[in-house]
Design an enzyme around this catalytic site. Structure first.
Site, PDB file in Angstrom:
ATOM      1  N   SER A 148       0.857  -1.189   0.000  1.00  0.00           N
ATOM      2  CA  SER A 148       0.000   0.000   0.000  1.00  0.00           C
ATOM      3  C   SER A 148       0.899   1.248   0.000  1.00  0.00           C
ATOM      4  O   SER A 148       1.787   1.339  -0.848  1.00  0.00           O
ATOM      5  CB  SER A 148      -0.937  -0.037   1.211  1.00  0.00           C
ATOM      6  OG  SER A 148      -1.970   0.888   1.051  1.00  0.00           O
ATOM      7  N   ARG A 220     -12.965   6.609   8.557  1.00  0.00           N
ATOM      8  CA  ARG A 220     -12.312   5.308   8.610  1.00  0.00           C
ATOM      9  C   ARG A 220     -13.251   4.209   8.105  1.00  0.00           C
ATOM     10  O   ARG A 220     -12.806   3.233   7.506  1.00  0.00           O
ATOM     11  CB  ARG A 220     -11.882   5.018  10.042  1.00  0.00           C
ATOM     12  CG  ARG A 220     -11.093   3.736  10.224  1.00  0.00           C
ATOM     13  CD  ARG A 220      -9.751   3.785   9.535  1.00  0.00           C
ATOM     14  NE  ARG A 220      -8.891   2.665   9.887  1.00  0.00           N
ATOM     15  CZ  ARG A 220      -7.708   2.427   9.343  1.00  0.00           C
ATOM     16  NH1 ARG A 220      -7.237   3.224   8.416  1.00  0.00           N
ATOM     17  NH2 ARG A 220      -6.981   1.404   9.712  1.00  0.00           N
ATOM     18  N   ASP A 314      -8.196  -6.142  -5.361  1.00  0.00           N
ATOM     19  CA  ASP A 314      -7.881  -4.914  -4.621  1.00  0.00           C
ATOM     20  C   ASP A 314      -8.805  -3.810  -5.121  1.00  0.00           C
ATOM     21  O   ASP A 314      -8.826  -3.491  -6.308  1.00  0.00           O
ATOM     22  CB  ASP A 314      -6.404  -4.547  -4.871  1.00  0.00           C
ATOM     23  CG  ASP A 314      -5.905  -3.431  -3.953  1.00  0.00           C
ATOM     24  OD1 ASP A 314      -6.707  -2.571  -3.564  1.00  0.00           O
ATOM     25  OD2 ASP A 314      -4.701  -3.422  -3.641  1.00  0.00           O
ATOM     26  N   HIS A 348      -7.936  -5.062  -0.874  1.00  0.00           N
ATOM     27  CA  HIS A 348      -6.658  -4.402  -0.626  1.00  0.00           C
ATOM     28  C   HIS A 348      -5.895  -4.998   0.565  1.00  0.00           C
ATOM     29  O   HIS A 348      -4.692  -5.212   0.494  1.00  0.00           O
ATOM     30  CB  HIS A 348      -6.921  -2.915  -0.393  1.00  0.00           C
ATOM     31  CG  HIS A 348      -5.690  -2.113  -0.173  1.00  0.00           C
ATOM     32  ND1 HIS A 348      -4.771  -1.878  -1.165  1.00  0.00           N
ATOM     33  CD2 HIS A 348      -5.191  -1.501   0.940  1.00  0.00           C
ATOM     34  CE1 HIS A 348      -3.781  -1.143  -0.684  1.00  0.00           C
ATOM     35  NE2 HIS A 348      -4.009  -0.903   0.591  1.00  0.00           N
ATOM     36  N   ASP A 349      -6.596  -5.232   1.663  1.00  0.00           N
ATOM     37  CA  ASP A 349      -5.926  -5.699   2.875  1.00  0.00           C
ATOM     38  C   ASP A 349      -5.367  -7.120   2.767  1.00  0.00           C
ATOM     39  O   ASP A 349      -4.770  -7.613   3.732  1.00  0.00           O
ATOM     40  CB  ASP A 349      -6.850  -5.595   4.089  1.00  0.00           C
ATOM     41  CG  ASP A 349      -6.729  -4.229   4.771  1.00  0.00           C
ATOM     42  OD1 ASP A 349      -5.933  -3.398   4.293  1.00  0.00           O
ATOM     43  OD2 ASP A 349      -7.441  -4.005   5.767  1.00  0.00           O
TER      44      ASP A 349
END
Lengths: 367, 367
Positions: A148, A220, A314, A348-349
Site C-alpha cells: 500500500s 475510517r 484490490d 486491498h488488505d
C-alpha cells in the site's frame, strides 16, 4: 532465536528539504530494528509501512498483546527471517508514532505544528529514511519491501535512490494514485474537517482519544470499504443481523454495520486526525512521474531487481495499475522486473491478511 | 405531441399495513403522469425511482430548467414513448417529495413524524403504489420499469403482485442488498447522525436547506463513489488539479475532490436527511427471499415476462448479483426471463447516464 526487537528515535538538526520547497527542521525519526546487522552490513532489509501503520511491524511489546502489523511475515524462521536479516522499519514523517508530524512540537515555542506542518510527500518520507540510514552508516540494503503506501515508498526508493537497494518488492500499490482512491480519502478528510470536535485542527489529542472523533470514525468506515471487497464482505458478514436488534428498527444493525462502527470508533483511540489529513494528502500526491517527462522516463532510473505484486480484487489500488507499471518497465527495456497478480478475493488488505498467498514468493526473492 | 405532464397527490385514510407490523395512517402518495390513458387502459407503464429520485422522471416544470431524471428515456418518440403509453411514476413512501415520509405531519398534532415514522421496506413502497393504482382503477399494467432502488421495486412487484404487470424490467439492482452496499449506506447514515446540526432528527429543514448539512454532504460523497467506477473517475477527472490551488497546499484540491464537494453539499439543498436514513434502511432491508423459504421459492411466484439488466462495472450492485437472480429463475424452470449485462465502464449510474446502451432494448421489450 529471539526477534531482538529494538525501538529507537534519532534526532536530526539539519534541515530536511521537502519536495514542496519547504523545510522541516529539526525532526525526529522513530524506527524499529529486528535481528542483527552482520559485519559487512549486507543483510539489511527495509520495511515500509502503510497509511496508519507504524515502525512496529513485528513482535509484541511487553505489556501489550497486539503484534506488529506484519508479524506473520517477519520473524525468526519466517519469510523475512530475522535470524538472517537485520530488518529496519521507520515511522514515516507526517505520522504520529514518534517521527515528526503535525502534532510534534514546533521550535522555538514547542506548541504542536498543527496546520503549520508542511505538506510532505512519499518522496519526502523516503528521503528522510535515506538520511536516517546514512546516520546508521548503512549505504546499501539487501531489500526494500512495502505494501500500500509502503509499496509506494518502495517504488519511490527505486527511482530516486536507484543504487540503494539490491531488490525491491512493492505490493498493493500503484504508480500514481487514481481519482477513485483520492475520492475515498476525500470522504475521510472532509468528515474530519467538518467535525466540530476537530476544532479546525486545534483539538486536544487526549480528549479525542478519550471521547473519539466521530468525523474520523466515519472517514475510517469509508476506508474500510476500500480495504475489503464485495466478495470478502459477503463472506465475512453476509446479511447477518445483529443479535437482539429488531429487523424493522431504524437503528437495528447488520453485522457489517456493527463491524464498521467498531473499527471506525476504535480507530480514533489510536490515530491522530491531523496525521490522517497529512498522510492521505501524501498518498493523493503520489505520482512516480512527477519531476519526469513521463512515467516511462521515471522508469528508466530503476536499476534494482523490482518485484511488483498486485492482488486481483484490490478495490483501492486496482491490480491493473501495477500491470501498467510493469508494462511501462517492459516498454523502456527493463529486464529486471517481475509482476505477479495474487489470486485473492479479499481486497486491498490481502497484503496484511493473506500472507500465505505471497510469503513464499517474498522468501524466494530474498534468497 | 406534448408530454402531457401532470402532477397529482392522492390522500388515503385507510391504514397502510406495513411489513414491520406497524401502520401508516393516513398517508399521501404524490405521482406524475405522462401521455394519455387509452380506453381499455392497456397502455400503462409504471416507472419506479431510485434512492434520491422522485416522481418527476420526465419533462421540465415551468420556471425550472432541470429535466426529470429519466427524461432521455421517457417522452414523445423516445424509448418509453408517451405518444403511445400512459406513464405513471410515484414518489415512494418514506421519501420527501410529496408522498408521506418522516417529515410529514403526524396526526393528530401535525408535527413532523421524524423518528416516529415507521420503518418502511421496498415491499411497503410497492404495496402503497398498488393501492394508488387501485384507486386510479388501474388493475393491470403493460410494464413496470426501474433502476437501482427502482429495479428493486420492479422485482418486488414481480413476486408480490405477479398478475399486475405483463412485462417487468429491473436494472442496476440486486435480489438482496449485499454488505458492500450496506457499508456505503452506513457511512452516510452515521455521518448524518453524528452531525450536530442534525439535532438527533430535530433539525429545522429550512436551516438545512440554507446552510447545508455537512454530515449528509460527506455521506453523499461516499455515495457518489459507489455510483461511479474507478474507470469512469479516471476518465472524468484523471489526476487533474484544481486551477489556482497549489499542489503542496494541504487543502489544494484534485478535480475529483472538487466534484465530490460540489455534489455533496448541493445535495443537502434538495434532499431531506431523515428521508435519507429511512430510504437507505429500506434498501438495506431489501431481500426478495424474505417471507419465503429461499430465493428459489420466491422466484416461483414470477409470471410476468421479466428482464434483468446489469451494468458490467456497477460498483454498488455488482453485475453478478443480477446473474445470480437469473440463474435462480432458470433453476426453478422459469422460461420467461431474460438477462443482459450491458457493456459499460461507467458504474452504477450508467442506468441514468448511458441510455444509448439500453434504450433500444427497452423499446423492443415494450413492443
Amino acid at each position: 532465536m529471539s526477534l531482538n526487537l529494538k525501538t529507537h528515535t534519532e534526532h536530526f538538526t539539519n534541515p530536511l528539504y521537502l519536495e514542496s520547497g519547504r523545510i522541516l527542521e529539526p525532526y525526529d525519526i522513530t524506527y524499529e530494528t529486528y535481528g542483527e546487522l552482520n559485519d559487512d552490513k549486507s543483510n539489511v532489509i527495509v520495511i515500509c509501512h502503510a497509511l496508519t501503520g507504524s515502525h512496529h511491524c513485528a513482535g509484541i511489546y511487553e505489556n501489550e498483546n497486539k503484534a506488529g502489523w506484519w508479524d506473520g511475515l517477519i520473524g525468526s524462521g519466517k519469510a523475512i527471517d530475522t535470524d538472517k536479516y537485520f530488518v529496519i522499519c521507520t515511522n514515516v514523517i507526517g505520522s504520529c508514532f514518534g517521527s515528526s508530524g503535525p502534532m510534534s512540537p514546533k521550535v522555538p515555542h514547542h506548541e504542536p505544528y498543527r496546520y503549520k506542518f508542511p505538506v510532505v510527500t512519499i518522496k519526502d518520507m523516503v528521503k528522510a529514511q535515506r538520511i536516517l540510514f546514512d546516520r546508521l552508516d548503512i549505504h546499501r540494503v539487501h531489500a526494500i519491501i512495502g505494501g500500500s503506501m509502503g509499496g509506494m515508498q518502495a517504488l519511490q526508493f527505486a527511482i530516486h535512490y536507484p543504487n540503494f537497494a539490491t531488490k525491491i518488492i512493492s505490493m498493493a500499490a500503484t504508480h500514481a494514485t487514481q481519482p477513485w482512491a483520492i475520492a475515498f480519502n476525500k470522504v475521510a478528510q472532509e468528515s474530519i474537517l467538518k467535525d466540530p470536535d476537530f476544532k479546525q485542527g486545534y483539538y486536544d489529542p487526549e480528549v479525542i482519544k478519550e471521547q473519539g472523533l466521530s468525523g474520523m470514525a466515519v472517514g475510517r468506515m469509508a476506508g474500510h470499504i476500500s480495504f475489503l471487497s464485495h466478495e470478502s464482505m459477503r463472506k465475512k458478514f453476509g446479511r447477518e443481523y445483529k443479535r437482539d436488534d429488531g429487523l424493522y428498527e431504524l437503528f437495528g444493525k447488520f453485522q457489517v454495520e456493527s463491524y464498521l462502527e467498531y473499527n471506525g470508533y476504535n480507530f480514533t483511540k489510536w490515530f491522530d486526525p491531523l496525521a490522517y489529513l497529512y498522510i492521505t494528502k501524501a498518498i493523493n500526491l503520489f505520482d512516480l512521474s512527477r519531476g519526469f517527462d513521463s512515467l516511462s522516463e521515471a522508469m528508466t532510473k530503476v536499476t534494482a531487481e523490482l518485484h511488483l505484486i498486485s492482488f486481483r480484487n484490490d478495490q483501492l489500488f486496482k491490480n491493473f495499475e501495477m500491470k501498467e507499471l510493469s508494462d511501462t518497465l517492459t516498454e523502456v527495456g527493463n529486464k529486471n522486473h517481475h509482476y505477479i497478480d495474487v489470486d485473492s478475493d479479499y481486497g486491498h488488505d490481502a497484503f496484511l491478511v493473506e500472507l500465505d498467498k505471497f510469503q513464499d514468493y517474498v522468501s524466494d526473492v530474498l534468497k
